[in-house]
Design a protein around this motif. Structure first.
Motif, PDB file in Angstrom:
ATOM      1  N   GLY A 125       5.824 -19.175  15.155  1.00 25.55           N
ATOM      2  CA  GLY A 125       5.559 -20.043  14.210  1.00 25.55           C
ATOM      3  C   GLY A 125       3.900 -20.815  14.446  1.00 25.55           C
ATOM      4  O   GLY A 125       3.744 -20.830  13.619  1.00 25.55           O
ATOM      5  N   TRP A 126       3.631 -20.993  15.650  1.00 22.45           N
ATOM      6  CA  TRP A 126       1.919 -20.887  16.257  1.00 22.45           C
ATOM      7  C   TRP A 126       1.119 -19.791  15.379  1.00 22.45           C
ATOM      8  O   TRP A 126       0.150 -20.137  15.134  1.00 22.45           O
ATOM      9  N   LEU A 127       1.428 -18.597  15.532  1.00 28.49           N
ATOM     10  CA  LEU A 127       0.436 -18.250  15.055  1.00 28.49           C
ATOM     11  C   LEU A 127       0.727 -18.001  13.709  1.00 28.49           C
ATOM     12  O   LEU A 127      -0.643 -17.548  13.416  1.00 28.49           O
ATOM     13  N   GLU A 128       1.550 -17.733  13.297  1.00 34.16           N
ATOM     14  CA  GLU A 128       1.884 -18.188  11.625  1.00 34.16           C
ATOM     15  C   GLU A 128       0.694 -19.499  11.043  1.00 34.16           C
ATOM     16  O   GLU A 128       0.357 -18.966   9.971  1.00 34.16           O
ATOM     17  N   ARG A 129       1.260 -20.012  11.546  1.00 27.65           N
ATOM     18  CA  ARG A 129       0.465 -21.258  11.249  1.00 27.65           C
ATOM     19  C   ARG A 129      -0.995 -21.758  11.798  1.00 27.65           C
ATOM     20  O   ARG A 129      -2.038 -22.061  10.618  1.00 27.65           O
TER      21      ARG A 129
END
Length: 143
Positions: free
Chosen positions: A40-44
């Motif tokens: 999620g961090w990498l996607e955001r």
């Protein structure tokens, strides 16, 4: 006990119950919750180093390294040299990782929307929407 203390206790308890319930919407055998958070961090936020992800999740770099190594092996993230510092490796979400994150969010959002429609009045839904904005404000309070 001041009213704010009682309210804080009730909100925290309710929030954790809801988080646990939302976690139940995840299928068995998918990535772990900590791995999903890293995705999620990498996607955001875009590519990050292992150390940056560890700091964001408040875990040790070693713990994050274990999680990200499994994600690389699964093809959900990739590693690349950092163009500004060749000593560092950047982690980047792959198309498969983005698909997994989006599907997970869709599944949990669908559950929550159906639960809200089935159990809350329109006024209660509006209040819950307002409460979510207030919780966002609280989450931004500096430590």
């Amino acid at each position: 006990m001041p009213a704010s203390d009682a309210a804080a206790h009730e909100i925290r308890t309710s929030l954790f119950r809801l988080v646990r319930r939302l976690r139940q919407e995840r299928p068995e055998g998918e990535v772990s919750y900590s791995q999903l958070n890293a995705l999620g961090w990498l996607e955001r936020e875009g590519p990050k180093t292992n150390a940056e992800l560890a700091a964001a999740e408040r875990v040790t770099p070693q713990t994050m390294m274990r999680a990200t190594t499994e994600l690389v092996t699964s093809g959900l993230i990739s590693r690349a040299d950092n163009p500004t510092d060749r000593r560092q490796v950047l982690l980047k979400i792959t198309a498969a990782g983005s698909t997994l994150v989006r599907e997970d969010r869709r599944r949990r959002d669908t559950f929550l929307a159906k639960a809200m429609d089935a159990t809350l009045t329109p006024t209660e839904q509006d209040l819950l929407h307002l409460a979510s904005r207030l919780m966002d404000k609280l989450s931004e309070v500096p430590q």
